[in-house]
Enzyme design. Structure first.
Site, PDB file in Angstrom:
ATOM      1  N   ASN A  14       0.843  -1.211   0.000  1.00 23.57           N
ATOM      2  CA  ASN A  14       0.000   0.000   0.000  1.00 23.57           C
ATOM      3  C   ASN A  14       0.874   1.257   0.000  1.00 23.57           C
ATOM      4  O   ASN A  14       0.570   2.233  -0.690  1.00 23.57           O
ATOM      5  CB  ASN A  14      -0.935   0.000   1.213  1.00 23.57           C
ATOM      6  N   ASN A 108      -6.991   4.967   7.757  1.00 21.98           N
ATOM      7  CA  ASN A 108      -6.555   3.569   7.796  1.00 21.98           C
ATOM      8  C   ASN A 108      -7.180   2.827   6.624  1.00 21.98           C
ATOM      9  O   ASN A 108      -8.299   3.134   6.197  1.00 21.98           O
ATOM     10  CB  ASN A 108      -7.014   2.928   9.118  1.00 21.98           C
ATOM     11  N   HIS A 110      -8.542  -0.842   5.534  1.00 23.95           N
ATOM     12  CA  HIS A 110      -8.916  -2.132   6.114  1.00 23.95           C
ATOM     13  C   HIS A 110      -9.380  -3.037   4.976  1.00 23.95           C
ATOM     14  O   HIS A 110     -10.169  -2.602   4.117  1.00 23.95           O
ATOM     15  CB  HIS A 110     -10.012  -1.968   7.169  1.00 23.95           C
TER      16      HIS A 110
HETATM   17  C1  GRF Z   1      -3.180  -4.809   3.833  1.00 26.57           C
HETATM   18  O1  GRF Z   1      -3.930  -5.955   3.481  1.00 26.57           O
HETATM   19  C2  GRF Z   1      -4.068  -3.839   4.540  1.00 26.57           C
HETATM   20  O2  GRF Z   1      -5.413  -3.883   4.135  1.00 26.57           O
HETATM   21  C3  GRF Z   1      -3.984  -4.296   5.954  1.00 26.57           C
HETATM   22  O3  GRF Z   1      -2.647  -4.722   6.141  1.00 26.57           O
HETATM   23  C4  GRF Z   1      -2.120  -5.125   4.879  1.00 26.57           C
HETATM   24  C5  GRF Z   1      -0.855  -4.350   4.639  1.00 26.57           C
HETATM   25  O4  GRF Z   1      -0.242  -4.811   3.501  1.00 26.57           O
HETATM   26  N1  GRF Z   1      -4.314  -3.215   6.868  1.00 26.57           N
HETATM   27  P1  GRF Z   1       1.025  -3.987   2.924  1.00 26.57           P
HETATM   28  O5  GRF Z   1       2.045  -3.890   4.025  1.00 26.57           O
HETATM   29  O6  GRF Z   1       0.522  -2.628   2.503  1.00 26.57           O
HETATM   30  O7  GRF Z   1       1.486  -4.810   1.743  1.00 26.57           O
END
Ligand code: GRF
Length: 208
Positions: A14, A108, A110
């Site tokens: 992300n 955030n 989710h």
């Molecule tokens: C993602 O699936 C997000 O929705 C959740 O934690 C994960 C983080 O993945 N909160 P990354 O570190 O961004 O690959």
């Protein structure tokens, strides 16, 4: 220019989406001032360093007390003149003082359609395991503002994703990331940076 600090704990896909979309000007008027992880091994820190973005590990394990950890975390976020804190897979409970000081300025991501499959214990693959166990046909991702609860703040953006018959938790997680998370988190940042949404009570409204 909106200054954002991204808090991470893991792989950082992300975060990568945010970095890429800033670089490609799909997120406008935004400066990624720094990345903080509680986990020294988080690949997300490497991603930040590769793009010349300040990256720090602030781990609760490095402090005698939780209060000292909270203080260190808040000091860095404040020192970076942060306007918006972005939680991108951050697995540590935020200090109450931070949630209060940055009221309506923490978002955030989710990996479900809140209010389904969220709250205590619903994180990472556990979310997708619960989705498959329940047999829902549609899931997705949610960007929400952070309040004092867990996954309870005003919802900014959501995107639905189909659940397939033969999905494994890993396959579903990948699809939710690719088709929803990596799109709506950058989009929410761009909308906040450009005054397109505001929080009214426990709701988020688009600004015409
Ligand atoms: C993602 O699936 C997000 O929705 C959740 O934690 C994960 C983080 O993945 N909160 P990354 O570190 O961004 O690959």
């Amino acid at each position: 220019m909106l200054k954002i600090t991204v808090l991470v704990s893991g792989n950082g896909t992300n975060l990568q989406a945010i970095i890429d979309k800033i670089e490609h000007k799909e997120i406008r008027n935004t400066e990624l001032v720094g990345v903080i992880s509680n986990n020294p091994n988080a690949y997300a820190l490497e991603r930040a360093k590769k793009h010349g973005i300040p990256a720090k590990c602030i781990s609760p394990k490095s402090f005698e007390t939780r209060e000292q950890f909270h203080q260190a975390l808040l000091e860095v976020v404040n020192a970076w003149k942060t306007d918006l804190i972005v939680l991108a897979g951050y697995l540590v409970i935020l200090p109450k003082a931070m949630v209060e000081a940055y009221s309506s300025r923490i978002i955030n991501i989710h990996p479900s359609l809140i209010p389904s499959f969220c709250g205590q214990g619903f994180y990472g693959l556990k979310v997708h395991e619960a989705v498959l166990a329940r047999g829902v046909k549609v899931t997705g991702a949610t960007v929400h503002f952070v309040d004092g609860g867990t996954d309870t703040g005003p919802i900014s953006l959501q995107k639905a994703v189909e659940v397939k018959e033969d999905d494994t938790p890993e396959a579903l997680q990948k699809r939710v990331m690719e088709q929803a998370e990596w799109e709506i988190l950058p989009k929410a940042i761009d909308m906040i940076a450009n005054g397109k949404i505001k929080v009214i009570g426990n709701k988020v409204q688009k600004v015409k």
